[in-house]
Design a protein around this motif. Structure first.
Motif, mmCIF file in Angstrom:
data_model
loop_
_atom_site.group_PDB
_atom_site.id
_atom_site.type_symbol
_atom_site.label_atom_id
_atom_site.label_comp_id
_atom_site.label_asym_id
_atom_site.label_seq_id
_atom_site.Cartn_x
_atom_site.Cartn_y
_atom_site.Cartn_z
ATOM 1 N N ALA A 171 0.916 -0.899 0.184
ATOM 2 C CA ALA A 171 -0.333 -0.150 -0.034
ATOM 3 C C ALA A 171 0.916 1.577 -0.006
ATOM 4 C CB ALA A 171 -0.704 -0.061 1.262
ATOM 5 N N CYS A 172 1.188 2.035 -0.833
ATOM 6 C CA CYS A 172 1.567 3.131 -1.027
ATOM 7 C C CYS A 172 1.316 4.045 -1.394
ATOM 8 C CB CYS A 172 2.777 2.624 -2.621
ATOM 9 S SG CYS A 172 4.022 1.918 -2.637
ATOM 10 N N ASN A 173 1.505 5.359 -1.388
ATOM 11 C CA ASN A 173 0.588 6.560 -0.671
ATOM 12 C C ASN A 173 -0.569 6.964 0.369
ATOM 13 O OD1 ASN A 173 2.000 8.022 -3.470
ATOM 14 N ND2 ASN A 173 0.688 6.591 -4.345
ATOM 15 N N THR A 174 0.100 5.952 1.490
ATOM 16 C CA THR A 174 -0.595 5.621 2.224
ATOM 17 C C THR A 174 -0.080 5.633 3.790
ATOM 18 O OG1 THR A 174 -1.467 4.288 1.059
ATOM 19 C CG2 THR A 174 -2.216 3.943 3.971
ATOM 20 N N LYS A 175 -0.721 6.867 4.699
ATOM 21 C CA LYS A 175 0.586 7.237 5.943
ATOM 22 C C LYS A 175 -0.294 6.928 7.000
ATOM 23 C CE LYS A 175 1.544 11.420 8.592
ATOM 24 N NZ LYS A 175 2.665 11.612 7.931
ATOM 25 N N VAL A 176 0.909 6.488 7.505
ATOM 26 C CA VAL A 176 0.274 5.903 8.802
ATOM 27 C C VAL A 176 0.326 6.399 9.876
ATOM 28 C CG1 VAL A 176 0.869 3.810 10.915
ATOM 29 C CG2 VAL A 176 1.601 3.471 8.168
ATOM 30 N N ASP A 177 -1.081 6.589 10.618
ATOM 31 C CA ASP A 177 -1.894 7.398 11.677
ATOM 32 C C ASP A 177 -1.444 7.139 13.128
ATOM 33 O OD1 ASP A 177 -2.854 9.043 13.537
ATOM 34 O OD2 ASP A 177 -5.358 8.695 12.793
ATOM 35 N N LYS A 178 -1.949 6.101 12.996
ATOM 36 C CA LYS A 178 -1.249 5.518 14.501
ATOM 37 C C LYS A 178 -1.036 3.766 14.526
ATOM 38 C CE LYS A 178 -6.090 6.736 16.412
ATOM 39 N NZ LYS A 178 -6.783 7.367 16.825
ATOM 40 N N GLY A 183 -4.164 -3.306 15.200
ATOM 41 C CA GLY A 183 -4.152 -2.983 14.378
ATOM 42 C C GLY A 183 -3.474 -1.337 13.919
ATOM 43 N N VAL A 184 -3.588 -1.044 12.267
ATOM 44 C CA VAL A 184 -2.914 -0.130 11.896
ATOM 45 C C VAL A 184 -4.229 0.471 12.070
ATOM 46 C CG1 VAL A 184 -1.876 1.042 10.744
ATOM 47 C CG2 VAL A 184 -1.256 -0.583 12.133
ATOM 48 N N GLN A 185 -3.910 2.058 11.559
ATOM 49 C CA GLN A 185 -5.621 3.628 11.265
ATOM 50 C C GLN A 185 -4.088 4.437 10.041
ATOM 51 O OE1 GLN A 185 -7.996 5.148 13.354
ATOM 52 N NE2 GLN A 185 -7.464 7.134 12.517
ATOM 53 N N THR A 186 -4.343 4.345 9.142
ATOM 54 C CA THR A 186 -4.425 4.865 7.678
ATOM 55 C C THR A 186 -4.992 6.033 6.888
ATOM 56 O OG1 THR A 186 -5.101 3.677 5.833
ATOM 57 C CG2 THR A 186 -3.192 2.714 7.091
ATOM 58 N N VAL A 187 -4.412 6.980 6.861
ATOM 59 C CA VAL A 187 -5.043 8.001 5.947
ATOM 60 C C VAL A 187 -3.987 8.210 4.431
ATOM 61 C CG1 VAL A 187 -5.436 9.166 8.022
ATOM 62 C CG2 VAL A 187 -3.562 9.354 7.278
ATOM 63 N N THR A 240 -1.230 10.025 2.135
ATOM 64 C CA THR A 240 -0.316 10.842 2.748
ATOM 65 C C THR A 240 -0.882 12.090 2.051
ATOM 66 O OG1 THR A 240 1.119 9.083 1.886
ATOM 67 C CG2 THR A 240 1.715 11.026 1.856
ATOM 68 N N LYS A 241 -1.255 12.171 0.978
ATOM 69 C CA LYS A 241 -1.280 14.265 0.888
ATOM 70 C C LYS A 241 -2.486 14.244 0.645
ATOM 71 C CE LYS A 241 3.727 15.264 0.158
ATOM 72 N NZ LYS A 241 4.214 15.145 -1.212
ATOM 73 N N PRO A 242 -4.207 14.430 0.421
ATOM 74 C CA PRO A 242 -5.481 14.828 1.059
ATOM 75 C C PRO A 242 -5.019 15.722 -0.434
ATOM 76 C CG PRO A 242 -5.470 14.801 3.032
ATOM 77 C CD PRO A 242 -4.010 14.617 2.113
ATOM 78 N N LEU A 243 -6.063 15.911 -1.261
ATOM 79 C CA LEU A 243 -6.506 17.539 -1.848
ATOM 80 C C LEU A 243 -7.348 18.386 -0.994
ATOM 81 C CD1 LEU A 243 -6.056 16.801 -5.109
ATOM 82 C CD2 LEU A 243 -4.237 17.341 -4.142
ATOM 83 N N HIS A 244 -7.823 17.728 -0.022
ATOM 84 C CA HIS A 244 -8.677 18.604 0.912
ATOM 85 C C HIS A 244 -9.118 17.583 2.134
ATOM 86 C CE1 HIS A 244 -12.856 19.819 1.702
ATOM 87 N NE2 HIS A 244 -12.385 21.270 0.975
ATOM 88 N N PRO A 245 -9.545 18.305 3.102
ATOM 89 C CA PRO A 245 -9.888 17.686 4.037
ATOM 90 C C PRO A 245 -11.217 16.894 4.622
ATOM 91 C CG PRO A 245 -9.856 19.757 4.344
ATOM 92 C CD PRO A 245 -10.009 19.619 3.331
ATOM 93 N N SER A 246 -11.702 16.441 3.648
ATOM 94 C CA SER A 246 -12.992 15.316 2.992
ATOM 95 C C SER A 246 -12.732 14.210 2.291
ATOM 96 C CB SER A 246 -13.832 16.719 1.463
ATOM 97 O OG SER A 246 -13.363 16.475 0.799
ATOM 98 N N GLN A 247 -11.314 14.586 1.515
ATOM 99 C CA GLN A 247 -10.782 12.992 1.705
ATOM 100 C C GLN A 247 -10.282 12.352 2.184
ATOM 101 O OE1 GLN A 247 -8.072 14.549 -1.827
ATOM 102 N NE2 GLN A 247 -9.831 13.595 -3.346
ATOM 103 N N VAL A 248 -10.014 13.268 3.556
ATOM 104 C CA VAL A 248 -9.315 12.456 4.319
ATOM 105 C C VAL A 248 -9.887 11.127 5.103
ATOM 106 C CG1 VAL A 248 -8.193 12.593 6.676
ATOM 107 C CG2 VAL A 248 -8.251 14.567 4.886
ATOM 108 N N LYS A 249 -10.043 9.664 4.646
ATOM 109 C CA LYS A 249 -11.411 8.679 5.210
ATOM 110 C C LYS A 249 -9.628 8.189 5.287
ATOM 111 C CE LYS A 249 -14.365 10.156 1.466
ATOM 112 N NZ LYS A 249 -14.965 9.146 0.512
ATOM 113 N N PRO A 250 -10.162 7.596 7.202
ATOM 114 C CA PRO A 250 -9.373 6.757 7.515
ATOM 115 C C PRO A 250 -9.640 5.805 7.430
ATOM 116 C CG PRO A 250 -9.384 8.337 9.588
ATOM 117 C CD PRO A 250 -10.531 9.041 8.017
ATOM 118 N N ARG A 251 -8.273 4.226 7.271
ATOM 119 C CA ARG A 251 -9.078 2.859 6.937
ATOM 120 C C ARG A 251 -7.557 2.356 8.254
ATOM 121 N NH1 ARG A 251 -8.232 -0.349 1.582
ATOM 122 N NH2 ARG A 251 -9.272 -2.634 2.345
ATOM 123 N N ILE A 252 -8.904 1.280 8.676
ATOM 124 C CA ILE A 252 -8.180 0.242 9.052
ATOM 125 C C ILE A 252 -7.605 -1.297 8.958
ATOM 126 C CG2 ILE A 252 -8.480 -1.152 11.110
ATOM 127 C CD1 ILE A 252 -10.138 1.293 13.135
#
Length: 666
Positions: A222-229, A239-243, A245-257
């Motif tokens: 999973a590239c272009n994927t930032k580990v949040d916590k 588990g790991v929560q990811t977001v 890496t560089k969303p264009l808008h806050p609405s695109q920040v959809k965490p995934r576990i």
């Protein structure tokens, strides 16, 4: 390909170390599902990665393959903020580093004071990752069947011999293998992380990840994927929560576990791994509460003990006939076409090297140590007695010659150059990093600590002086680029002598070198009317400088000020998740990991990258990152109950699509 929600093993970070961990474990058992998460883009067959001579491109501030961490302003840096780059691409530093093959000293790993981490115990893993592609007289300390290739590259700038002759004249012996783990003082023809047979950079992503994914389906990426916590439940990492890496808008920040059934390994690097742990609630409880994070594990050492190697560059004029890569870097069309064409056809030429052909590891003499005591900041000798004196395998300084100037030539005068870069192998200074909010995109509160221990100043000054004396003894030498050196007084014998291109052509010719002046400087760089009477003109093939430049106390103060204003990172950051007991030991005040790389107080969670080092290592740190990756993979495998032949975990060979080039032989 859509990714599953659950895996056996999750590796958070696809840098030099993380790729080793994920690749080895995916080959441990092809029924294991392994996920590798990387914030940067994939490097798969990226020509701006695998062509070695391109590496300076990745250091520019507009680079998409690096992130830049800005520190607090520091009085130790004359009020400057330090900027520390970190790789932002699959393969991490191995994709964009300077390709310099160096290894730590034996005492470095012994000094970790951790069970299972002595050099004797680690040596099989050092050999496991490398294929040493040169004649070898130390086969007991090198590997010949590993996925990472080590060679001299497929080209060598002639300045290598010039440099080694000059260092020999200074009493620095040329040795066959400066990376034998025991030699702490000497010069050598520098090896590189380059595959001799293809001319390609040997990075950990192609060697461990792409090679595995080409033939097996159990390694997910999973590239272009930032580990949040990391998600912790009942004291276990689950588990790991990811977001993005560089969303264009806050609405695109959809965490995934993503869930992990067996093991989570954080391998996000020295500057990111502690931030991941802190956002997960692991760290100093009071600091975490202050930034809005619920504390879960009391580990105040997370983010402390930041270390680096401190770097300065000094640039010298080169005679017009000196071969360099300057015209290539400037973008001269005919030169660039010739260089690219040769590499594409044969994998040879200037693109098949890094231009760093020779260098030294050095320790000061008794006389030099006595001289340090007279300098304005004289405190290094205390550190010498406590740290270096009884460990002769530890060098104090490193410096190398670069066949040109790989910076911005718009800032330079015309002409040819060569560069000395010098770095301190074991700084005493320490820094720290900590999150300022739970936001994974927020910048941290970062203090590099650069030069905040005065014991670091004298060796930095000495490294500049020593390398400058090497430069003055080289045939290529034609003066200094003045704004790349300390600002000495006009009448100082140590003053840097710059010349325009026409003066260089006029004076820097065979038989027209000057030496033997009462001040030790070269009168040929002065106008005819200002030369000292009796200046001795010597043939360049017979002799060079007869005596070292003399530096007054005021001159040394000028070098110290120059160090403060110019010292920077060597990209060798480590130490922020130190492997030590929770209450610390003689190296660190608070430890974060046990000797099996488990985070204290959490089950199922390890950290594996350069952040685990409690103390520094005297090398370019890619070799240590590979070693930590190999060790971490073994530890995870043992924890999962594997033993015997399974622990060998061999990875497939990587072959680039359409690679038909004939093997290169020396």
């Amino acid at each position: 390909m859509s990714l599953p929600e659950e895996f056996d093993i999750i590796v958070c970070g696809g840098g030099s170390c993380g790729c080793v961990v994920a690749g080895r474990l995916a080959n441990l058992d092809h029924n294991l599902k392994v996920l590798l998460i990387e914030a940067g883009e994939s490097n798969l067959n990226n020509p701006w990665v695998f062509r070695p001579g391109i590496y300076p491109k990745n250091m520019k501030l507009d680079s998409k393959t690096a992130s830049f961490y800005e520190s607090r302003p520091s009085k130790w840096l004359a009020g400057r903020k330090a900027v520390v780059p970190a790789a932002h691409i699959l393969g991490g530093g191995s994709s964009i580093n300077f390709l310099m093959y160096t290894r730590a000293s034996a005492s470095d790993y012994d000094d970790f004071q951790a069970k299972g981490w002595t050099t004797e115990e680690l040596l099989p893993l050092m050999k496991k990752h490398e294929t040493y592609q040169r004649a070898c007289h130390n086969k007991e300390v090198h590997g010949f069947e590993g996925p990472i290739k080590v060679s001299f590259g497929n080209y060598c700038y002639p300045i290598k011999d010039d440099f080694l002759r000059a260092t020999e004249s200074q009493g620095i012996p040329t040795v066959d293998d400066l990376q034998d783990l025991h030699t702490g003082h000497g010069a050598e023809h520098w090896l590189k992380w380059i595959n001799r047979d293809t001319g390609r950079r040997s990075d950990s992503a192609h060697a461990y990840i792409h090679a595995t994914r080409a033939v097996h389906s159990n390694l997910y990426l999973a590239c272009n994927t930032k580990v949040d916590k990391v998600i912790i439940e009942d004291g276990r990492a689950v588990g790991v929560q990811t977001v993005p890496t560089k969303p264009l808008h806050p609405s695109q920040v959809k965490p995934r576990i993503f869930k992990a059934r067996k093991q989570i390994v954080v391998s996000s690097g020295t500057l990111s791994s502690p931030l991941v742990l802190q956002r997960s609630g692991i760290g100093d409880p009071e600091k975490l509460k202050a930034v809005g994070v619920e504390p879960k594990v009391d580990l105040p050492g997370v983010g402390l003990n930041f270390q680096d190697h401190y770097l300065t560059f000094s640039v010298f004029r080169a005679k017009p006939e000196t071969e360099s890569f300057d015209d290539f870097v400037r973008g001269v069309p005919d030169v660039q076409k010739k260089v690219f064409d040769e590499w594409a056809l044969k994998g040879t030429g200037p693109l098949a090297t890094n231009g760093i052909e020779a260098g030294v590891k050095i320790r000061p003499t008794k006389e030099e140590l006595e001289e340090f005591k007279t300098w304005p900041t004289p405190h290094f000798n205390d550190g010498w007695e406590s740290y270096f004196k009884n460990k002769p395998d530890k060098p104090v300084m490193h410096y190398s010659v670069i066949a040109g100037w790989f910076g911005d030539h718009m800032l330079m005068p015309p002409g040819n150059f060569f560069t000395m870069f010098h770095f301190l192998e074991y700084p005493f200074s320490r820094g720290s990093t900590h999150i300022k909010s739970p936001d994974p995109y927020a910048t941290p509160d970062f203090d590099t600590g650069f030069m905040n221990d005065e014991r670091d100043m004298a060796p930095m000054v000495w490294g500049y002086i020593k390398s400058r004396e090497t430069a003055r003894r080289m045939d290529a030498y034609a003066g200094e680029v003045q704004n790349m050196h300390p600002f000495f007084d006009y009448d100082s014998p140590a003053r840097a002598h710059d010349m325009d291109l026409e003066t260089t052509k006029r004076y820097a010719l065979p038989g027209n070198l000057s030496a033997g002046l009462q001040h030790g400087s070269w009168s040929v760089f002065l106008p005819e009317a200002d030369r000292k009477p009796g200046a001795d003109i010597l043939n360049s093939n017979q002799a060079h400088i007869r005596e070292d430049l003399k530096y007054s106390k005021k001159d040394i103060e000028a070098v110290e000020e120059w160090v403060k204003r110019h010292v920077e990172s060597t990209w060798h950051s480590l130490g922020t998740c130190s492997m030590a007991p929770r209450e610390g030991n003689s190296i660190v005040k608070h430890g974060v990991l046990d000797e099996r790389l488990n985070v204290h107080g959490v089950k199922g969670l390890k950290v594996a990258d350069l952040s685990i080092c409690p103390d520094n290592v005297g090398c370019n740190t890619y070799s240590t990152a590979l070693l930590i990756g190999e060790k971490a993979a073994m530890l995870v495998a043992e924890d999962l109950g594997y033993s015997g032949d399974a622990l060998q975990m061999k990875v497939p060979d990587y072959h680039a699509p359409g690679e038909t080039r004939l093997p290169f032989r020396v």
